[in-house]
Design a protein around this motif. Structure first.
Motif, PDB file in Angstrom:
ATOM      1  N   SER A  66       8.823  -1.082 -12.278  1.00 43.56           N
ATOM      2  CA  SER A  66       8.475  -1.556 -10.934  1.00 43.56           C
ATOM      3  C   SER A  66       7.931  -0.422 -10.074  1.00 43.56           C
ATOM      4  O   SER A  66       6.907  -0.572  -9.402  1.00 43.56           O
ATOM      5  CB  SER A  66       9.698  -2.175 -10.248  1.00 43.56           C
ATOM      6  OG  SER A  66      10.090  -3.337 -10.910  1.00 43.56           O
ATOM      7  N   LEU A  67       8.619   0.706 -10.093  1.00 46.44           N
ATOM      8  CA  LEU A  67       8.174   1.845  -9.282  1.00 46.44           C
ATOM      9  C   LEU A  67       6.862   2.425  -9.781  1.00 46.44           C
ATOM     10  O   LEU A  67       6.033   2.867  -8.984  1.00 46.44           O
ATOM     11  CB  LEU A  67       9.266   2.913  -9.242  1.00 46.44           C
ATOM     12  CG  LEU A  67      10.542   2.509  -8.514  1.00 46.44           C
ATOM     13  CD1 LEU A  67      11.577   3.633  -8.602  1.00 46.44           C
ATOM     14  CD2 LEU A  67      10.268   2.128  -7.076  1.00 46.44           C
ATOM     15  N   ALA A  68       6.658   2.408 -11.101  1.00 51.72           N
ATOM     16  CA  ALA A  68       5.410   2.938 -11.664  1.00 51.72           C
ATOM     17  C   ALA A  68       4.202   2.133 -11.193  1.00 51.72           C
ATOM     18  O   ALA A  68       3.121   2.685 -10.976  1.00 51.72           O
ATOM     19  CB  ALA A  68       5.479   2.942 -13.188  1.00 51.72           C
ATOM     20  N   VAL A  69       4.376   0.822 -11.023  1.00 50.82           N
ATOM     21  CA  VAL A  69       3.266  -0.018 -10.554  1.00 50.82           C
ATOM     22  C   VAL A  69       3.148   0.068  -9.033  1.00 50.82           C
ATOM     23  O   VAL A  69       2.045   0.085  -8.490  1.00 50.82           O
ATOM     24  CB  VAL A  69       3.447  -1.481 -11.015  1.00 50.82           C
ATOM     25  CG1 VAL A  69       2.371  -2.373 -10.423  1.00 50.82           C
ATOM     26  CG2 VAL A  69       3.419  -1.567 -12.531  1.00 50.82           C
ATOM     27  N   LEU A  70       4.258   0.132  -8.337  1.00 52.18           N
ATOM     28  CA  LEU A  70       4.239   0.157  -6.880  1.00 52.18           C
ATOM     29  C   LEU A  70       3.747   1.489  -6.317  1.00 52.18           C
ATOM     30  O   LEU A  70       3.007   1.509  -5.327  1.00 52.18           O
ATOM     31  CB  LEU A  70       5.644  -0.121  -6.336  1.00 52.18           C
ATOM     32  CG  LEU A  70       5.817   0.010  -4.828  1.00 52.18           C
ATOM     33  CD1 LEU A  70       5.071  -1.115  -4.118  1.00 52.18           C
ATOM     34  CD2 LEU A  70       7.279   0.011  -4.441  1.00 52.18           C
ATOM     35  N   ALA A  71       4.133   2.585  -6.913  1.00 53.30           N
ATOM     36  CA  ALA A  71       3.872   3.911  -6.363  1.00 53.30           C
ATOM     37  C   ALA A  71       2.405   4.173  -5.999  1.00 53.30           C
ATOM     38  O   ALA A  71       2.132   4.655  -4.899  1.00 53.30           O
ATOM     39  CB  ALA A  71       4.393   4.985  -7.310  1.00 53.30           C
ATOM     40  N   PRO A  72       1.436   3.879  -6.861  1.00 55.44           N
ATOM     41  CA  PRO A  72       0.049   4.175  -6.478  1.00 55.44           C
ATOM     42  C   PRO A  72      -0.421   3.389  -5.251  1.00 55.44           C
ATOM     43  O   PRO A  72      -1.264   3.863  -4.500  1.00 55.44           O
ATOM     44  CB  PRO A  72      -0.772   3.781  -7.706  1.00 55.44           C
ATOM     45  CG  PRO A  72       0.184   3.743  -8.824  1.00 55.44           C
ATOM     46  CD  PRO A  72       1.510   3.403  -8.245  1.00 55.44           C
ATOM     47  N   GLY A  73       0.130   2.202  -5.040  1.00 55.78           N
ATOM     48  CA  GLY A  73      -0.254   1.418  -3.867  1.00 55.78           C
ATOM     49  C   GLY A  73       0.094   2.111  -2.558  1.00 55.78           C
ATOM     50  O   GLY A  73      -0.522   1.851  -1.514  1.00 55.78           O
ATOM     51  N   LEU A  74       1.054   3.006  -2.613  1.00 59.57           N
ATOM     52  CA  LEU A  74       1.421   3.764  -1.418  1.00 59.57           C
ATOM     53  C   LEU A  74       0.310   4.717  -0.992  1.00 59.57           C
ATOM     54  O   LEU A  74       0.306   5.194   0.141  1.00 59.57           O
ATOM     55  CB  LEU A  74       2.728   4.528  -1.656  1.00 59.57           C
ATOM     56  CG  LEU A  74       3.942   3.647  -1.949  1.00 59.57           C
ATOM     57  CD1 LEU A  74       5.159   4.507  -2.287  1.00 59.57           C
ATOM     58  CD2 LEU A  74       4.245   2.711  -0.797  1.00 59.57           C
ATOM     59  N   LEU A  75      -0.643   4.968  -1.902  1.00 61.28           N
ATOM     60  CA  LEU A  75      -1.793   5.804  -1.543  1.00 61.28           C
ATOM     61  C   LEU A  75      -2.579   5.216  -0.378  1.00 61.28           C
ATOM     62  O   LEU A  75      -3.209   5.944   0.386  1.00 61.28           O
ATOM     63  CB  LEU A  75      -2.728   5.978  -2.751  1.00 61.28           C
ATOM     64  CG  LEU A  75      -2.248   6.891  -3.866  1.00 61.28           C
ATOM     65  CD1 LEU A  75      -3.177   6.790  -5.065  1.00 61.28           C
ATOM     66  CD2 LEU A  75      -2.156   8.321  -3.377  1.00 61.28           C
ATOM     67  N   LEU A  76      -2.543   3.886  -0.246  1.00 63.18           N
ATOM     68  CA  LEU A  76      -3.281   3.253   0.848  1.00 63.18           C
ATOM     69  C   LEU A  76      -2.731   3.661   2.204  1.00 63.18           C
ATOM     70  O   LEU A  76      -3.460   3.670   3.194  1.00 63.18           O
ATOM     71  CB  LEU A  76      -3.273   1.733   0.706  1.00 63.18           C
ATOM     72  CG  LEU A  76      -4.118   1.178  -0.429  1.00 63.18           C
ATOM     73  CD1 LEU A  76      -3.966  -0.332  -0.515  1.00 63.18           C
ATOM     74  CD2 LEU A  76      -5.581   1.554  -0.254  1.00 63.18           C
ATOM     75  N   TRP A  77      -1.456   3.987   2.277  1.00 64.56           N
ATOM     76  CA  TRP A  77      -0.889   4.457   3.547  1.00 64.56           C
ATOM     77  C   TRP A  77      -1.338   5.883   3.842  1.00 64.56           C
ATOM     78  O   TRP A  77      -1.683   6.202   4.964  1.00 64.56           O
ATOM     79  CB  TRP A  77       0.627   4.414   3.513  1.00 64.56           C
ATOM     80  CG  TRP A  77       1.208   3.049   3.684  1.00 64.56           C
ATOM     81  CD1 TRP A  77       0.546   1.896   4.030  1.00 64.56           C
ATOM     82  CD2 TRP A  77       2.565   2.684   3.518  1.00 64.56           C
ATOM     83  NE1 TRP A  77       1.419   0.850   4.074  1.00 64.56           N
ATOM     84  CE2 TRP A  77       2.666   1.301   3.767  1.00 64.56           C
ATOM     85  CE3 TRP A  77       3.707   3.385   3.171  1.00 64.56           C
ATOM     86  CZ2 TRP A  77       3.871   0.621   3.690  1.00 64.56           C
ATOM     87  CZ3 TRP A  77       4.901   2.696   3.088  1.00 64.56           C
ATOM     88  CH2 TRP A  77       4.971   1.330   3.350  1.00 64.56           C
ATOM     89  N   CYS A  78      -1.325   6.721   2.804  1.00 63.88           N
ATOM     90  CA  CYS A  78      -1.695   8.128   2.991  1.00 63.88           C
ATOM     91  C   CYS A  78      -3.209   8.333   2.994  1.00 63.88           C
ATOM     92  O   CYS A  78      -3.705   9.219   3.684  1.00 63.88           O
ATOM     93  CB  CYS A  78      -1.083   8.970   1.880  1.00 63.88           C
ATOM     94  SG  CYS A  78       0.706   8.909   1.810  1.00 63.88           S
TER      95      CYS A  78
END
Length: 150
Positions: free
Chosen positions: A11-23
């Motif tokens: 779950s975290l492996a798929v979710l983590a890159p999406g956090l790039l949209l915030w940064c």
């Protein structure tokens, strides 16, 4: 139900890159597009289910052959995120790749379906199908709107 570290890792492996949209948000705005409400609801439900179910429903009996499509889908997903950053954070990089629409919506579904086989959980497969029913159509509406306005 019991906690499963490997499921949480997926779950975290798929979710983590999406956090790039915030940064690193896209340099141009997302197109104005409204997907049908049932697709939006399914997308949110699928995201919530895919985030939580792998951590609590995995059987613990690994079927290693499923790790190959899971890892391949995840690596390609990461490669597309790298492409997004390298192409100047263009919105189109999130929705089109070599003429293929919405690869970044399809690949998480592939990863979660493969994870269902890898972790021996039909519930993760159901969560992935709910995600597919929402995330792919919502992303398609945005991609089509982007294509039509170009």
């Amino acid at each position: 139900m019991e906690f499963h570290l490997a499921g949480l890792g997926v779950s975290l492996a798929v979710l983590a890159p999406g956090l790039l949209l915030w940064c690193f948000p896209p340099r141009e705005p997302f197109p104005t597009a409204v997907a049908p409400a049932p697709a939006r609801w399914a997308e949110r439900a699928g995201q919530a289910l895919c985030l939580t179910l792998p951590a609590v429903t995995a059987s613990g009996a690994f079927t290693w052959s499923w790790s190959v499509p899971m890892a391949g889908g995840l690596l390609l997903y990461y490669a597309l995120w790298v492409r997004y950053l390298k192409t100047g954070r263009r919105v189109a990089a999130l929705y089109w790749w070599r003429g293929i629409p919405v690869p970044m919506a399809i690949l998480p579904v592939v990863v979660f379906l493969s994870a269902a086989g890898w972790l021996g959980s039909p519930w993760i497969a159901v969560a992935a199908l709910v995600l597919a029913a929402g995330h792919i159509p919502v992303s398609w509406v945005i991609a089509r709107t982007m294509r039509e306005s170009a």
